[in-house]
Scaffold this motif. Structure first.
Motif, PDB file in Angstrom:
ATOM      1  N   ARG A  82      29.991 -55.040  29.665  1.00 28.71           N
ATOM      2  CA  ARG A  82      28.555 -54.826  29.474  1.00 28.71           C
ATOM      3  C   ARG A  82      27.910 -56.047  28.842  1.00 28.71           C
ATOM      4  O   ARG A  82      26.780 -56.413  29.167  1.00 28.71           O
ATOM      5  N   ILE A  83      28.634 -56.677  27.933  1.00 26.71           N
ATOM      6  CA  ILE A  83      28.116 -57.893  27.306  1.00 26.71           C
ATOM      7  C   ILE A  83      27.930 -58.985  28.349  1.00 26.71           C
ATOM      8  O   ILE A  83      26.914 -59.685  28.368  1.00 26.71           O
ATOM      9  N   ALA A  84      28.900 -59.130  29.229  1.00 28.45           N
ATOM     10  CA  ALA A  84      28.816 -60.162  30.261  1.00 28.45           C
ATOM     11  C   ALA A  84      27.603 -59.921  31.159  1.00 28.45           C
ATOM     12  O   ALA A  84      26.833 -60.837  31.451  1.00 28.45           O
ATOM     13  N   LYS A  85      27.426 -58.671  31.578  1.00 29.48           N
ATOM     14  CA  LYS A  85      26.273 -58.346  32.438  1.00 29.48           C
ATOM     15  C   LYS A  85      24.961 -58.604  31.723  1.00 29.48           C
ATOM     16  O   LYS A  85      24.020 -59.159  32.290  1.00 29.48           O
ATOM     17  N   ALA A  86      24.904 -58.180  30.460  1.00 26.90           N
ATOM     18  CA  ALA A  86      23.669 -58.350  29.700  1.00 26.90           C
ATOM     19  C   ALA A  86      23.364 -59.834  29.494  1.00 26.90           C
ATOM     20  O   ALA A  86      22.208 -60.253  29.572  1.00 26.90           O
ATOM     21  N   GLU A 110      24.115 -62.276  31.479  1.00 22.16           N
ATOM     22  CA  GLU A 110      23.579 -62.782  32.740  1.00 22.16           C
ATOM     23  C   GLU A 110      22.112 -62.419  32.895  1.00 22.16           C
ATOM     24  O   GLU A 110      21.284 -63.225  33.306  1.00 22.16           O
ATOM     25  N   GLN A 111      21.816 -61.187  32.551  1.00 24.26           N
ATOM     26  CA  GLN A 111      20.444 -60.715  32.668  1.00 24.26           C
ATOM     27  C   GLN A 111      19.521 -61.496  31.735  1.00 24.26           C
ATOM     28  O   GLN A 111      18.401 -61.857  32.111  1.00 24.26           O
ATOM     29  N   LEU A 112      20.007 -61.776  30.536  1.00 22.21           N
ATOM     30  CA  LEU A 112      19.209 -62.529  29.574  1.00 22.21           C
ATOM     31  C   LEU A 112      18.947 -63.935  30.084  1.00 22.21           C
ATOM     32  O   LEU A 112      17.829 -64.445  29.998  1.00 22.21           O
ATOM     33  N   LYS A 113      19.994 -64.533  30.620  1.00 22.96           N
ATOM     34  CA  LYS A 113      19.866 -65.888  31.152  1.00 22.96           C
ATOM     35  C   LYS A 113      18.822 -65.920  32.266  1.00 22.96           C
ATOM     36  O   LYS A 113      17.962 -66.804  32.318  1.00 22.96           O
ATOM     37  N   LYS A 114      18.883 -64.941  33.137  1.00 21.11           N
ATOM     38  CA  LYS A 114      17.964 -64.861  34.264  1.00 21.11           C
ATOM     39  C   LYS A 114      16.533 -64.685  33.768  1.00 21.11           C
ATOM     40  O   LYS A 114      15.614 -65.371  34.220  1.00 21.11           O
ATOM     41  N   GLN A 115      16.350 -63.801  32.831  1.00 21.62           N
ATOM     42  CA  GLN A 115      15.018 -63.542  32.291  1.00 21.62           C
ATOM     43  C   GLN A 115      14.475 -64.802  31.616  1.00 21.62           C
ATOM     44  O   GLN A 115      13.299 -65.130  31.737  1.00 21.62           O
ATOM     45  N   HIS A 116      15.362 -65.490  30.924  1.00 23.71           N
ATOM     46  CA  HIS A 116      14.971 -66.711  30.231  1.00 23.71           C
ATOM     47  C   HIS A 116      14.497 -67.775  31.221  1.00 23.71           C
ATOM     48  O   HIS A 116      13.484 -68.439  31.012  1.00 23.71           O
ATOM     49  N   LYS A 117      15.266 -67.914  32.311  1.00 23.20           N
ATOM     50  CA  LYS A 117      14.893 -68.879  33.346  1.00 23.20           C
ATOM     51  C   LYS A 117      13.538 -68.546  33.941  1.00 23.20           C
ATOM     52  O   LYS A 117      12.698 -69.427  34.155  1.00 23.20           O
ATOM     53  N   GLU A 118      13.341 -67.281  34.239  1.00 22.63           N
ATOM     54  CA  GLU A 118      12.077 -66.855  34.826  1.00 22.63           C
ATOM     55  C   GLU A 118      10.918 -67.172  33.897  1.00 22.63           C
ATOM     56  O   GLU A 118       9.863 -67.656  34.326  1.00 22.63           O
ATOM     57  N   VAL A 145      35.823 -53.007  18.326  1.00 23.52           N
ATOM     58  CA  VAL A 145      34.796 -52.272  19.065  1.00 23.52           C
ATOM     59  C   VAL A 145      33.464 -52.327  18.334  1.00 23.52           C
ATOM     60  O   VAL A 145      32.403 -52.518  18.931  1.00 23.52           O
ATOM     61  N   ARG A 146      33.535 -52.197  17.030  1.00 28.18           N
ATOM     62  CA  ARG A 146      32.299 -52.237  16.255  1.00 28.18           C
ATOM     63  C   ARG A 146      31.608 -53.587  16.407  1.00 28.18           C
ATOM     64  O   ARG A 146      30.402 -53.664  16.634  1.00 28.18           O
ATOM     65  N   ASP A 147      32.392 -54.660  16.306  1.00 25.63           N
ATOM     66  CA  ASP A 147      31.822 -55.997  16.458  1.00 25.63           C
ATOM     67  C   ASP A 147      31.232 -56.193  17.845  1.00 25.63           C
ATOM     68  O   ASP A 147      30.145 -56.759  18.009  1.00 25.63           O
ATOM     69  N   LEU A 148      31.956 -55.729  18.846  1.00 18.49           N
ATOM     70  CA  LEU A 148      31.476 -55.877  20.216  1.00 18.49           C
ATOM     71  C   LEU A 148      30.179 -55.098  20.419  1.00 18.49           C
ATOM     72  O   LEU A 148      29.248 -55.582  21.069  1.00 18.49           O
ATOM     73  N   ASN A 149      30.125 -53.908  19.905  1.00 22.18           N
ATOM     74  CA  ASN A 149      28.905 -53.114  20.025  1.00 22.18           C
ATOM     75  C   ASN A 149      27.719 -53.818  19.374  1.00 22.18           C
ATOM     76  O   ASN A 149      26.597 -53.796  19.895  1.00 22.18           O
ATOM     77  N   LEU A 150      27.997 -54.453  18.236  1.00 25.64           N
ATOM     78  CA  LEU A 150      26.952 -55.202  17.544  1.00 25.64           C
ATOM     79  C   LEU A 150      26.445 -56.341  18.416  1.00 25.64           C
ATOM     80  O   LEU A 150      25.243 -56.550  18.585  1.00 25.64           O
ATOM     81  N   GLN A 151      27.408 -57.064  18.965  1.00 25.51           N
ATOM     82  CA  GLN A 151      27.070 -58.187  19.824  1.00 25.51           C
ATOM     83  C   GLN A 151      26.223 -57.711  21.006  1.00 25.51           C
ATOM     84  O   GLN A 151      25.212 -58.319  21.360  1.00 25.51           O
ATOM     85  N   LEU A 152      26.640 -56.603  21.596  1.00 24.77           N
ATOM     86  CA  LEU A 152      25.931 -56.068  22.749  1.00 24.77           C
ATOM     87  C   LEU A 152      24.501 -55.678  22.397  1.00 24.77           C
ATOM     88  O   LEU A 152      23.551 -56.028  23.111  1.00 24.77           O
ATOM     89  N   SER A 153      24.341 -54.993  21.300  1.00 25.75           N
ATOM     90  CA  SER A 153      22.983 -54.555  20.972  1.00 25.75           C
ATOM     91  C   SER A 153      22.082 -55.736  20.638  1.00 25.75           C
ATOM     92  O   SER A 153      20.879 -55.712  20.908  1.00 25.75           O
ATOM     93  N   GLN A 154      22.660 -56.805  20.092  1.00 24.07           N
ATOM     94  CA  GLN A 154      21.860 -58.007  19.843  1.00 24.07           C
ATOM     95  C   GLN A 154      21.329 -58.579  21.151  1.00 24.07           C
ATOM     96  O   GLN A 154      20.149 -58.915  21.274  1.00 24.07           O
ATOM     97  N   ILE A 155      22.219 -58.676  22.135  1.00 20.55           N
ATOM     98  CA  ILE A 155      21.810 -59.230  23.420  1.00 20.55           C
ATOM     99  C   ILE A 155      20.762 -58.334  24.080  1.00 20.55           C
ATOM    100  O   ILE A 155      19.772 -58.826  24.646  1.00 20.55           O
ATOM    101  N   LEU A 156      20.967 -57.028  23.979  1.00 24.71           N
ATOM    102  CA  LEU A 156      20.003 -56.109  24.575  1.00 24.71           C
ATOM    103  C   LEU A 156      18.631 -56.264  23.924  1.00 24.71           C
ATOM    104  O   LEU A 156      17.596 -56.201  24.604  1.00 24.71           O
ATOM    105  N   ASN A 157      18.617 -56.499  22.621  1.00 25.55           N
ATOM    106  CA  ASN A 157      17.342 -56.746  21.943  1.00 25.55           C
ATOM    107  C   ASN A 157      16.680 -58.019  22.447  1.00 25.55           C
ATOM    108  O   ASN A 157      15.474 -58.052  22.692  1.00 25.55           O
ATOM    109  N   GLU A 158      17.491 -59.060  22.594  1.00 30.25           N
ATOM    110  CA  GLU A 158      16.943 -60.323  23.074  1.00 30.25           C
ATOM    111  C   GLU A 158      16.343 -60.159  24.466  1.00 30.25           C
ATOM    112  O   GLU A 158      15.301 -60.742  24.779  1.00 30.25           O
ATOM    113  N   ILE A 159      17.008 -59.386  25.299  1.00 28.74           N
ATOM    114  CA  ILE A 159      16.492 -59.150  26.652  1.00 28.74           C
ATOM    115  C   ILE A 159      15.114 -58.512  26.576  1.00 28.74           C
ATOM    116  O   ILE A 159      14.198 -58.877  27.319  1.00 28.74           O
TER     117      ILE A 159
END
Lengths: 243, 220
Positions: free
Chosen positions: A93-97, A99-107, B100-114
């Motif tokens: 999920r991190i990898a997918k996210a 990629e999505q962030l990178k794409k959004q950033h480029k756009e 798992v906790r660290d990974l979840n943290l990392q994931l939610s950070q990226i989701l916020n940035e998105i």
């Protein structure tokens, strides 16, 4: 149904944890069942908890045995190809996210530089731009010019250009109707004219239907995009925006 | 590109989906969501789970905590000698849970940035739309008339030259590690023993810059 944001951590309160478990387990089983029905596929779920000696299963013990047998019949490689645990699942999920962030950033970068380009076309200075911005800007201008030349050629081929052009716009002052460039640079031939013609040009521009009939279409969603982004998105940006 | 509005929550009929494409998309999304829910349940309640899903194409997906194999073995009652309360067991668990906790943290950070970037994109898009109403030259090239195009072309060519010049100027300044040019453009030459030669001004760097927009890997 309450919508409090739940912190993703082990629930230390015993009764709260048990209550959450009951609710979520029920929801999970429901989702498994829906997936099976909607997609017409075989699936099973096994849940071990401290609250029951026997695991809770879906669809039932017989069904689980059947699916597990089916699973075991598959070659080992096929079994493990799409197998995940919590860690690997979240990494995916991190990898997918990412990629999505990178794409959004480029756009967004593309939109930003396009804005800068139009601002500079109408007189904003280049002094405050960093090298990276200048590079991207130059690249974007080239892309645009390609489009413009292509379109000009097309128009020349399909229909001869209409009668003599209206006088080109004057360089400074008027905000809505003209293009002018940096003050310190001499504008190119054709872009300056003496003051006497200004009103005539302006009137001509306002009254000229052929070149500006598209004004009425402004405000319609997707057509507003410059076409170059639609065609070439994948290959062209990687060099310019992310060297 | 304007984001297509998604369909939102629709009531679905609980029967096999008839359109193959929809079925595949639904499978993909729901399988992912299912594993996500399973992962959350594991984290929140500390339980052990396995889920096995066959795809419409016949591939098999599986999720397991701690892993699929051990749950299957446990179900078939293989290796009953596993002692759940041993210390080694707990250490492994603790390590896994912490990862798992660290990974979840990392994931939610990226989701916020998105989300932040997405909002920024919306704002930029709005600005662009407003700008296009006032400025005819911002319209798509295909919508412009012949003479507008020629005008735009000329303006763009001019801008291209200016950008190239500005870039050369900056390259020159950077390469000489100079303080900035003063307004009369004389500062640099006064500060150095050796005057930059004509050769330098026409150096490959500057020339490369004006020709290689879009291929400037070497500059950064």
């Amino acid at each position: 149904m309450t919508r409090k944001k739940v912190k993703l951590a082990f629930i230390t309160n015993d009764s709260a944890r048990k209550a959450t478990f009951k609710k979520r387990k029920k929801g999970l089983m429901k989702k498994v069942s829906e997936l099976s029905t909607l997609c017409g596929i075989d699936t099973c779920a096994i849940i071990y908890s401290p609250y029951e000696s026997q695991p809770e299963v879906w669809p039932d013990t017989r069904g689980v045995h059947r699916v597990l047998a089916q699973f075991k019949r598959m070659p080992e490689m096929e079994q493990s190809k799409k197998m995940v645990n919590q860690e690997s699942f979240i990494r995916q999920r991190i990898a997918k996210a990412s990629e999505q962030l990178k794409k959004q950033h480029k756009e967004n970068r593309e939109k930003e530089i396009t804005q800068v380009m139009y601002q500079c076309l109408t007189g904003k200075g280049l002094q405050n731009l960093m090298m990276a911005d200048l590079n991207d800007l130059g690249w974007l201008i080239d892309q645009n010019l390609k489009e413009i030349y292509k379109r000009i050629d097309e128009l020349k081929k399909t229909a001869p250009p209409p009668p003599p052009p209206r006088p080109p716009p004057e360089a400074p002052q008027v905000t809505t109707g003209n293009l002018h460039l940096l003050q310190e640079q001499k504008p190119a031939v054709g872009l300056t004219m003496d003051a006497m013609q200004r009103p005539q040009w302006f009137t001509d521009w306002m009254n000229n239907p052929s070149d500006h009939q598209q004004m009425n279409s402004f405000g319609h969603g997707d057509e507003m995009m410059l076409s170059f982004t639609d065609n070439n998105h994948n290959t062209m940006w990687s060099n310019a925006f992310f060297p | 590109m304007a984001k297509k509005p998604s369909m939102g929550r629709q009531k679905i009929k609980l029967a096999k989906i008839e359109i193959k494409n929809h079925l595949q998309v639904t499978f993909s999304k729901r399988r992912s969501g299912l594993f996500k829910k399973a992962s959350e349940l594991c984290t929140l309640c500390g339980v052990e789970i396995a889920i096995i899903v066959f795809s419409p194409a016949g591939k098999v997906f599986s999720f397991g905590n701690p892993n699929v194999e051990s749950i299957i073995d446990r179900f078939f009652d293989i290796n009953p000698s596993v002692n759940p309360s041993s210390t080694a067991f707990h250490l492994l668990d603790a390590h896994r849970i912490s990862s798992v906790r660290d990974l979840n943290l990392q994931l939610s950070q990226i989701l916020n940035e998105i989300e932040v970037e997405r909002k920024r994109g919306e704002a930029l898009e709005n600005m662009k739309k407003n700008s296009q109403i006032q400025h005819w030259w911002e319209a798509p090239v295909n919508e412009l008339g012949f003479h507008d195009l020629e005008q735009l072309r000329d303006a763009m060519e001019e801008l291209k030259k200016n950008v190239s010049n500005q870039a050369s100027k900056q390259m020159f300044e950077v390469t000489n590690r100079t303080t900035f040019f003063d307004s009369n453009n004389v500062g640099v030459f006064d500060q150095y023993e050796t005057k930059p030669t004509q050769a330098f001004v026409n150096s490959s760097a500057a020339a490369a810059l004006s020709n290689n927009f879009g291929y400037c890997h070497g500059f950064f």
